[in-house]
Design an enzyme around this catalytic site. Sequence first.
Site: not given
Ligand code: PEP
Ligand code: MG
Length: 580
Positions: A191, A433, A457, A504
């Site tokens: 944090h 993913e 992922d 993302c």
């Molecule tokens: C991803 O898997 O690219 C993602 C954005 O989710 P996280 O990193 O939270 O698993």
């Molecule tokens: Mg992910």
Amino acid sequence: MRTFSGIAASPGIAMGRLCVIDRCKTVTSEYPISSEAVIHETARLTKAVEDARVELESLKSRLSETNGEDHLLFVEIHLMILADERLVTETLEIIRTGLISAEGALRRTLHRYRETFAKIDDPYLSERISDVETVIERVLRCLSGEPESPLPQREGQIIIAAHDLSPADMLQINRNNVLAIITEIGGRTSHTAILARALDLPAVMGVEGISDLLLDGAAVIVDGLSGAVVVDPDQETFQSSLRRKHHYEYIEYELLKTAPLPAETVDGHQMYLRGNVEIPEEGASVLAHGGCGVGLYRTEMLFMNRAVMPDEEEQFLLYRAMQQAITPHSLTIRTLDSGGDKLLDGMDQAAEVNPALGVRAIRLSLNMPDEFKKQLRAILRVSADGPVRIMFPMISGMEEVRRAKELLEEAKRELTASGTPFDNKLLVGVMIEIPAAVTLADLLAREVDFFSVGTNDLIQYTLAIDRSNEQLSHLYQPLHPAVLRSLRRVVQAAHDAGIPACLCGEMAGDPLYLPVLLGLGFDELSMGAGSILRVKQILRRCTLERAASIAEGCFAFSTAAEVEMYLKSQITMDVAESID
Ligand code: PEP
Ligand code: MG
């Protein structure tokens, strides 16, 4: 001159005098008690917990009165930890059965928590122990009768070094004279690190031995880009750090000027550049860096460090705070992506042999429909006040999307029945993913309003490379031909169905990949706030046609190394041409 190295937790370079905060932990004594004294110790503990609660409530109202609303979340989290009945009941049980003082019992409870958190592989989750420690330290101090000691105020330009700084400490930092922070514990996702980034305060964490009192007042350089801390630097080091600092600040300054510029190519093709966030504090930073809203709000944080799941109201308040931070832009809320290696405290789950392939994310949510619907209702309620999108993580097939959407419809009906407003047209998306989702992208696209590719992922599952295994990091290749082919397929499926393709994962924030992602046709990229301007800078130099040709060119190669070499050569060529 002494050089320490730590974790670069918040970017920037600062020079100043070291202000070492020697806030010794409350000295507590564990002493045996008689069985008659159990009642007395129980009353002491209960009073100390109540005193700690009153202190936190007063900090909360101070923050609400000043301009500290952004930081309220941390105080709320500490209040939640304190309100967790398990903390008190377990400690009382230790007092009763072990016949020891309240202080001793509380330390033993903390020890148990530490053991539990240490078993968590995920660094983000295991670092949450620092919040529990901070809360327990507060109760211990209340038990000792000591008043709360504020962060010492000093004259001059200082750099604070401490064993640990709590988020509450961070809130007291005077930005006029504190230039950076150094701590001995904590990591990038603590944090304190998140707050340091939100406050634009360079930070290096995990620097052992820095809170050694003998260093107080020494000249120090903090390099939040490389993780270096130099105490008593020689002239040469000082001068070269100064040059590095000016260079960094010049680039940042120039980049910030571009924040209001549209995220579009030379030939006017627009791309949505958005931010990835975990706490409302990060919302302002996304906007300051020119992001048009949030493309990924990871909601896991609220579910951690607690015996019971957050209720609908608590979730609603937090999501609404995030929305208010980025209004009038749109907020994409991802439903709980937890489980597997990120077990929630309140859940009685068997340890899994293969957690990455276990009961996690949407599978976990579908296993507990009532809890899931609380989250869905909270998200829906926020949608009444501004544009909100919802997205489901780790989708592997049609049944999961359909079931998640059914539960969303149920949640809507429940809100309608109670007369609670929400946006009935809220957009629903899935994260791509898992390789199965890539293969089924054409079918999935018919069920949803948008795709968001989670490359972190997707790369892990496509290449069978554990994303957190440092020894395999050279094999974790975003430009692997299999990954690029998957990305191309997902964009095509999305566009064939007339829905946008977003991305993302971390790949979105690397400027090198921008021409490929743009050329493949992605409509939106979402990344850490600090990457937005760098990515936009490249975007504004591309044409869509050139990016499409670079992306197409990548498919002529059969290894990630070849693709990378090709990509770099194309970018160098473009730069050379623009100089000509
Ligand atoms: C991803 O898997 O690219 C993602 C954005 O989710 P996280 O990193 O939270 O698993
Ligand atoms: Mg992910």
